[in-house]
Design a protein around this motif. Structure first.
Motif, PDB file in Angstrom:
ATOM      1  N   SER A 181       3.141  12.226   6.511  1.00 30.83           N
ATOM      2  CA  SER A 181       2.810  12.778   7.755  1.00 30.83           C
ATOM      3  C   SER A 181       3.471  13.863   7.885  1.00 30.83           C
ATOM      4  O   SER A 181       4.656  13.556   8.582  1.00 30.83           O
TER       5      SER A 181
ATOM      6  N   ASN B 254      -5.651  12.729   5.610  1.00 28.49           N
ATOM      7  CA  ASN B 254      -4.258  13.926   4.671  1.00 28.49           C
ATOM      8  C   ASN B 254      -5.295  14.580   3.339  1.00 28.49           C
ATOM      9  O   ASN B 254      -5.452  15.090   2.749  1.00 28.49           O
ATOM     10  N   SER B 255      -6.372  13.268   3.278  1.00 29.77           N
ATOM     11  CA  SER B 255      -6.744  13.631   1.314  1.00 29.77           C
ATOM     12  C   SER B 255      -8.592  15.181   1.970  1.00 29.77           C
ATOM     13  O   SER B 255      -9.429  15.287   1.289  1.00 29.77           O
TER      14      SER B 255
ATOM     15  N   GLU C 131       1.038  -1.293   0.554  1.00 28.81           N
ATOM     16  CA  GLU C 131      -0.225  -0.629  -0.115  1.00 28.81           C
ATOM     17  C   GLU C 131       0.965   0.917  -0.263  1.00 28.81           C
ATOM     18  O   GLU C 131       1.594   1.252   0.601  1.00 28.81           O
ATOM     19  N   ARG C 132       0.288   2.384   0.263  1.00 28.59           N
ATOM     20  CA  ARG C 132       1.534   3.921  -0.725  1.00 28.59           C
ATOM     21  C   ARG C 132       0.541   3.903   1.074  1.00 28.59           C
ATOM     22  O   ARG C 132      -0.003   3.785   1.922  1.00 28.59           O
ATOM     23  N   ARG C 133       2.517   4.371   1.459  1.00 28.27           N
ATOM     24  CA  ARG C 133       2.389   5.269   2.623  1.00 28.27           C
ATOM     25  C   ARG C 133       2.068   6.707   2.769  1.00 28.27           C
ATOM     26  O   ARG C 133       2.696   7.373   1.340  1.00 28.27           O
ATOM     27  N   VAL C 134       1.881   6.838   3.672  1.00 26.17           N
ATOM     28  CA  VAL C 134       1.289   8.858   3.418  1.00 26.17           C
ATOM     29  C   VAL C 134       2.734   9.157   3.891  1.00 26.17           C
ATOM     30  O   VAL C 134       3.180   9.180   5.682  1.00 26.17           O
TER      31      VAL C 134
ATOM     32  N   GLY D  22      -0.845   3.539   7.508  1.00 25.73           N
ATOM     33  CA  GLY D  22      -0.922   4.774   6.364  1.00 25.73           C
ATOM     34  C   GLY D  22      -2.221   4.991   5.477  1.00 25.73           C
ATOM     35  O   GLY D  22      -2.554   5.718   5.568  1.00 25.73           O
ATOM     36  N   VAL D  23      -3.172   3.874   5.752  1.00 17.66           N
ATOM     37  CA  VAL D  23      -4.548   3.910   5.712  1.00 17.66           C
ATOM     38  C   VAL D  23      -5.412   4.876   5.884  1.00 17.66           C
ATOM     39  O   VAL D  23      -5.254   5.898   5.356  1.00 17.66           O
TER      40      VAL D  23
ATOM     41  N   ASN E 115      -3.297   8.674   4.739  1.00 22.16           N
ATOM     42  CA  ASN E 115      -4.050   9.461   4.041  1.00 22.16           C
ATOM     43  C   ASN E 115      -4.953   9.702   4.046  1.00 22.16           C
ATOM     44  O   ASN E 115      -5.195  10.708   3.161  1.00 22.16           O
ATOM     45  N   TYR E 116      -6.384   9.397   4.690  1.00 24.50           N
ATOM     46  CA  TYR E 116      -7.712   9.583   4.101  1.00 24.50           C
ATOM     47  C   TYR E 116      -6.954  10.784   4.903  1.00 24.50           C
ATOM     48  O   TYR E 116      -8.363  12.033   4.199  1.00 24.50           O
TER      49      TYR E 116
END
Lengths: 147, 147
Positions: free
Chosen positions: A146, B125-126, A141-144, B118-119, B122-123
DNA sequence: TAGATAGTTGACTAAATTAGTAGGTTATTA
DNA sequence: TAATAACCTACTAATTTAGTCAACTATCTA
């Protein structure tokens, strides 16, 4: 935004069982040592897992726990539900009709929190125990980034 | 898997400020009443929000707080970071090199938990504050039917 | 059939975290 | 100068978490 140790332990112990209990039942003392989790605490957790029919038990010498289904049929969300690790980010009660913070109506952020719960739930629902035993990789999975 | 009240309050209060503080500063007493959050607790939260430069303050009569950027430039993750609402699902310490549960190596589930973080990250962050003031709808995302 | 093994159950508790409260100080403005 | 509102620190009650402890029951093996 945290997970309880109970939740972490439950998933970890299930992976352990999946990995080491293929041919013979796993007794909790071994799981306890391998994963460094208190035995008594594991017993409580497996009580819940058994009620949810994710594992089956065998008493007596040589006994232990085994998976009750294929690891490819057990979703991480199933484990969360079994031990009552709730995904709960809204402020209102369990009743979906109940209001936020007792004001009689939804708060300004209600829908957002519900969506967040959805995002998390969808993910946990999409990952299977077999994914973890297979050595789930970070690059899946992509990681953010932060901050 | 829960969010702290502090986290919920911070996002809610920021939406309040974004909504009601466009022309004039919002004082926390009003936010407190509108959103049903303890005034003293709000003060602590806004202390953090100010340090993170998400809001600016004006003392004295007629004073209060306002956003320090456009609401379309403030991500929910920024708010989480400001009040130190950590997204933490692994068992190991803050040091990324440190091991899980003191065993000197990564536990079997480490990568999975990192992915979950990460999931979620990401959320968060979006989504922008402006999405919430615009009346963020539940239909914007698929929801999982759990159980 | 005795003894060891291993699951089952329930009550209890220490520690940590959360969610505030309380009370004062400082700056600003009308 | 009085009112207002931010700012700051210390304290505390309640809740949750993460276990411990102690007993009991079922099963297998010698």
């Amino acid at each position: 935004m945290k997970i309880t140790s109970k939740g972490r332990y439950a998933v970890l112990a299930m992976v352990d069982i999946a990995k080491f209990g293929e041919n013979t039942p796993c007794n909790l003392s071994h799981v306890s040592v391998r994963q460094n989790i208190s035995l008594s605490y594991l017993e409580q957790i497996f009580n819940d897992l058994k009620k949810a029919k994710l594992v089956k038990s065998q008493k007596g010498p040589g006994g232990g726990y085994r998976l009750n289904k294929e690891s490819s049929e057990i979703r991480i969300l199933d484990i969360f539900n079994a031990i009552d690790e709730q995904i709960k980010t809204t402020g209102c009660g369990n009743n979906p009709k109940s209001s936020c913070s007792g004001t009689g109506q939804k708060c300004l952020t209600h829908n957002f929190w519900e969506n967040l719960e959805g995002v998390i739930g969808n993910y946990l629902n999409s990952v299977y125990l077999s994914d973890l035993t297979a050595g789930y990789s970070i690059s899946d999975e992509r990681r953010v980034i932060s901050e």
